[in-house]
Design a protein around this motif. Structure first.
Motif, short mmCIF file in Angstrom:
data_model
loop_
_atom_site.label_atom_id
_atom_site.label_comp_id
_atom_site.label_asym_id
_atom_site.label_seq_id
_atom_site.Cartn_x
_atom_site.Cartn_y
_atom_site.Cartn_z
N ALA A 83 0.81 -1.18 -0.01
CA ALA A 83 0.02 -0.09 0.08
C ALA A 83 0.68 1.20 -0.06
CB ALA A 83 -0.89 -0.13 1.36
N ARG A 84 2.00 1.06 0.57
CA ARG A 84 2.90 2.26 0.72
C ARG A 84 4.32 1.99 0.38
NH1 ARG A 84 1.77 6.75 3.73
NH2 ARG A 84 3.88 7.35 3.08
N PRO A 85 4.76 1.62 -0.80
CA PRO A 85 5.92 1.28 -1.28
C PRO A 85 7.13 2.10 -0.96
CG PRO A 85 4.89 1.92 -3.20
CD PRO A 85 3.64 1.84 -1.95
N ASP A 86 6.68 3.49 -0.57
CA ASP A 86 7.56 4.59 -0.23
C ASP A 86 8.28 4.48 1.12
OD1 ASP A 86 4.66 5.13 0.02
OD2 ASP A 86 5.27 7.32 0.66
N ILE A 87 7.75 3.72 2.07
CA ILE A 87 8.01 3.87 3.51
C ILE A 87 8.87 2.45 3.83
CG2 ILE A 87 6.08 5.11 4.07
CD1 ILE A 87 4.98 2.78 5.33
N GLU A 88 9.65 2.62 4.88
CA GLU A 88 10.56 1.49 5.23
C GLU A 88 9.63 0.61 6.22
OE1 GLU A 88 13.54 -0.90 4.74
OE2 GLU A 88 13.68 1.36 4.23
N VAL A 89 9.57 -0.73 5.68
CA VAL A 89 8.70 -1.45 6.59
C VAL A 89 9.63 -2.66 7.11
CG1 VAL A 89 7.02 -3.42 6.46
CG2 VAL A 89 6.74 -1.33 5.19
N MET A 90 9.68 -2.94 8.47
CA MET A 90 10.51 -3.75 9.59
C MET A 90 9.56 -4.83 10.14
SD MET A 90 13.71 -3.29 11.88
CE MET A 90 14.77 -2.83 10.70
N VAL A 91 9.65 -5.93 10.00
CA VAL A 91 8.73 -6.72 10.67
C VAL A 91 9.64 -7.55 11.58
CG1 VAL A 91 7.43 -8.84 10.66
CG2 VAL A 91 7.26 -7.24 8.80
N ALA A 92 9.24 -7.42 13.01
CA ALA A 92 10.13 -8.42 14.01
C ALA A 92 9.23 -9.53 14.68
CB ALA A 92 10.30 -7.27 15.17
N GLY A 93 10.05 -10.46 14.83
CA GLY A 93 9.13 -11.66 15.37
C GLY A 93 10.24 -12.38 16.24
N GLY A 94 9.60 -13.73 16.70
CA GLY A 94 10.44 -14.41 17.47
C GLY A 94 10.45 -16.05 16.76
N MET A 116 11.34 -5.72 2.06
CA MET A 116 10.97 -5.23 3.65
C MET A 116 12.14 -6.05 4.24
SD MET A 116 7.23 -6.86 4.67
CE MET A 116 6.93 -8.73 4.42
N SER A 117 12.26 -5.92 5.40
CA SER A 117 12.96 -6.52 6.22
C SER A 117 12.53 -7.31 7.48
CB SER A 117 14.27 -5.89 7.08
OG SER A 117 13.70 -4.52 7.68
N TYR A 118 13.13 -8.53 7.71
CA TYR A 118 12.28 -9.40 8.71
C TYR A 118 13.45 -9.87 9.86
CZ TYR A 118 9.70 -13.40 10.53
OH TYR A 118 8.97 -14.28 11.41
N VAL A 119 13.20 -9.33 10.90
CA VAL A 119 14.32 -9.48 11.88
C VAL A 119 13.77 -10.71 13.07
CG1 VAL A 119 15.70 -8.80 13.64
CG2 VAL A 119 15.32 -7.33 11.68
N VAL A 120 14.12 -11.80 13.09
CA VAL A 120 13.57 -12.69 13.99
C VAL A 120 14.56 -13.10 15.37
CG1 VAL A 120 12.81 -15.14 14.10
CG2 VAL A 120 12.76 -13.91 12.13
N GLY A 194 14.64 -8.75 3.13
CA GLY A 194 15.76 -9.12 3.85
C GLY A 194 15.75 -9.84 5.10
N PHE A 195 15.98 -11.16 5.25
CA PHE A 195 15.67 -12.03 6.28
C PHE A 195 16.99 -11.98 7.27
CE2 PHE A 195 16.04 -16.57 7.90
CZ PHE A 195 15.26 -16.30 8.94
N VAL A 196 16.97 -11.71 8.63
CA VAL A 196 17.98 -11.84 9.65
C VAL A 196 17.49 -12.63 10.79
CG1 VAL A 196 19.87 -10.77 10.93
CG2 VAL A 196 18.64 -9.90 8.83
N ASN A 197 18.22 -13.85 10.84
CA ASN A 197 17.79 -14.64 12.19
C ASN A 197 19.04 -14.29 13.18
OD1 ASN A 197 16.27 -17.10 13.49
ND2 ASN A 197 18.33 -17.63 13.48
N VAL A 198 18.34 -13.87 14.09
CA VAL A 198 19.24 -13.08 15.29
C VAL A 198 19.56 -14.29 16.61
CG1 VAL A 198 19.83 -11.13 16.83
CG2 VAL A 198 18.38 -10.98 14.45
N PHE A 199 20.43 -14.49 16.87
CA PHE A 199 20.43 -15.28 18.25
C PHE A 199 20.48 -14.17 19.14
CE2 PHE A 199 23.70 -18.14 15.50
CZ PHE A 199 22.70 -19.09 15.41
#
Length: 287
Positions: A83-94, A116-120, A194-199
């Motif tokens: 809907a808004r390709p002009d903004i930065e979207v970051m998804v966070a999860g576990g 978008m980026s996905y930080v787990v 952009g997928f990042v798995n974080v310990f």
């Protein structure tokens, strides 16, 4: 976007309720530093989170945010970006949120390659519900509900991402502040998912996958001379069951994000009355 934003500008006035020493503090700080370093600011950033200890991260960050339901953060993030390709979207999860109930959404978000980026935050435990085995827990990890361990192999989220067609896969350690922020920054700058798995160690319920464990065992791929553009080398790293790795594991430099593939360049957050019926084709694909 502002060029003089500091990471503290992304801090909200809400105090985190995580346990003292929780790895999520370091994970969140790295996310905020990465957003600031890429020239983003709170006014053009949207953070989506699900359920679990990571779920309130949008409350603790100063930006637009949505605290969703268990396992459903990625569909929300996808909708926001389309809907808004002009903004930065970051998804966070576990690890529980993303690799259990949210695993199906993870696979499809990866293959769509939405920008978008996905930080787990992977602590290999269900922390919020007081210490049950999670999808990434070791097969012999003893908990109150699995006294003899889960007796099944842990999910390998990196392998799941690669086999689903990921264009960017990375892994970091929340306690290695500078390196973690750098890796998340690379995920943000990547053209695509952009997928990042974080310990992110749980100091209360997981006494196996600790800060000391990761400090002693992590191998930094940058220091090893790993080429993240080499798919076969990435597969070897991901399937290596003997070592724990940190760094960018795979990146497709020719990645074209979904919204560019389909010509979605304008603000679609408000669809005017009487819009052409064929203009809704792209929206229907997601529902």
């Amino acid at each position: 976007m502002s060029s003089d934003v500091r990471f503290v500008d992304f801090k909200s006035d809400k105090q985190p309720t995580w346990c003292p020493g929780c790895g999520d503090f370091g994970t969140m700080n790295g996310m905020m530093k990465a957003l600031a370093n890429t020239g983003n600011d709170p006014d053009n950033t949207f953070v989506v989170a699900g359920i679990g200890c990571s779920g309130k991260i949008g409350t603790y960050m100063h930006s637009y945010a949505l605290h969703g339901v268990h396992g459903r953060a990625l569909p929300v993030g996808t909708g926001v970006k389309m809907a808004r390709p002009d903004i930065e979207v970051m998804v966070a999860g576990g690890d529980g949120d993303g690799y259990s109930i949210g695993a199906g959404h993870f696979v499809h978000a990866v293959r769509r390659n939405v920008d978008m980026s996905y930080v787990v935050m992977d602590n290999r435990i269900y922390g919020l519900t007081k210490g049950q085995a999670s999808p990434t827990s070791r097969s012999d990890f003893e908990t109150s509900t699995t006294p003899e361990g889960p007796q099944q192999p842990p999910v390998n989220p990196l392998a799941l991402a690669l086999s689903s067609g990921a264009s960017f896969i990375a892994q970091s350690f929340s306690s290695d502040a500078q390196r973690h922020a750098q890796i998340v920054q690379e995920a943000i700058e990547h053209d695509g998912f952009g997928f990042v798995n974080v310990f992110s160690p749980c100091v209360t319920f997981n006494d196996v996958d600790t800060y000391d464990y990761f400090r002693d065992t992590l191998v930094d791929l940058e220091e090893e001379g790993h080429d993240p553009n080499d798919y076969d080398a990435a597969a070897d790293v991901i399937l290596d069951g003997e070592k724990e790795y940190q760094g960018v594991i795979y990146q497709d430099e020719n990645s074209v994000p979904y919204h560019e593939q389909h010509g979605v360049t304008e603000d679609m957050s408000e669809i005017p009355d009487g819009a052409p019926e064929d203009g809704m084709d792209l929206v229907r694909e997601f529902y």
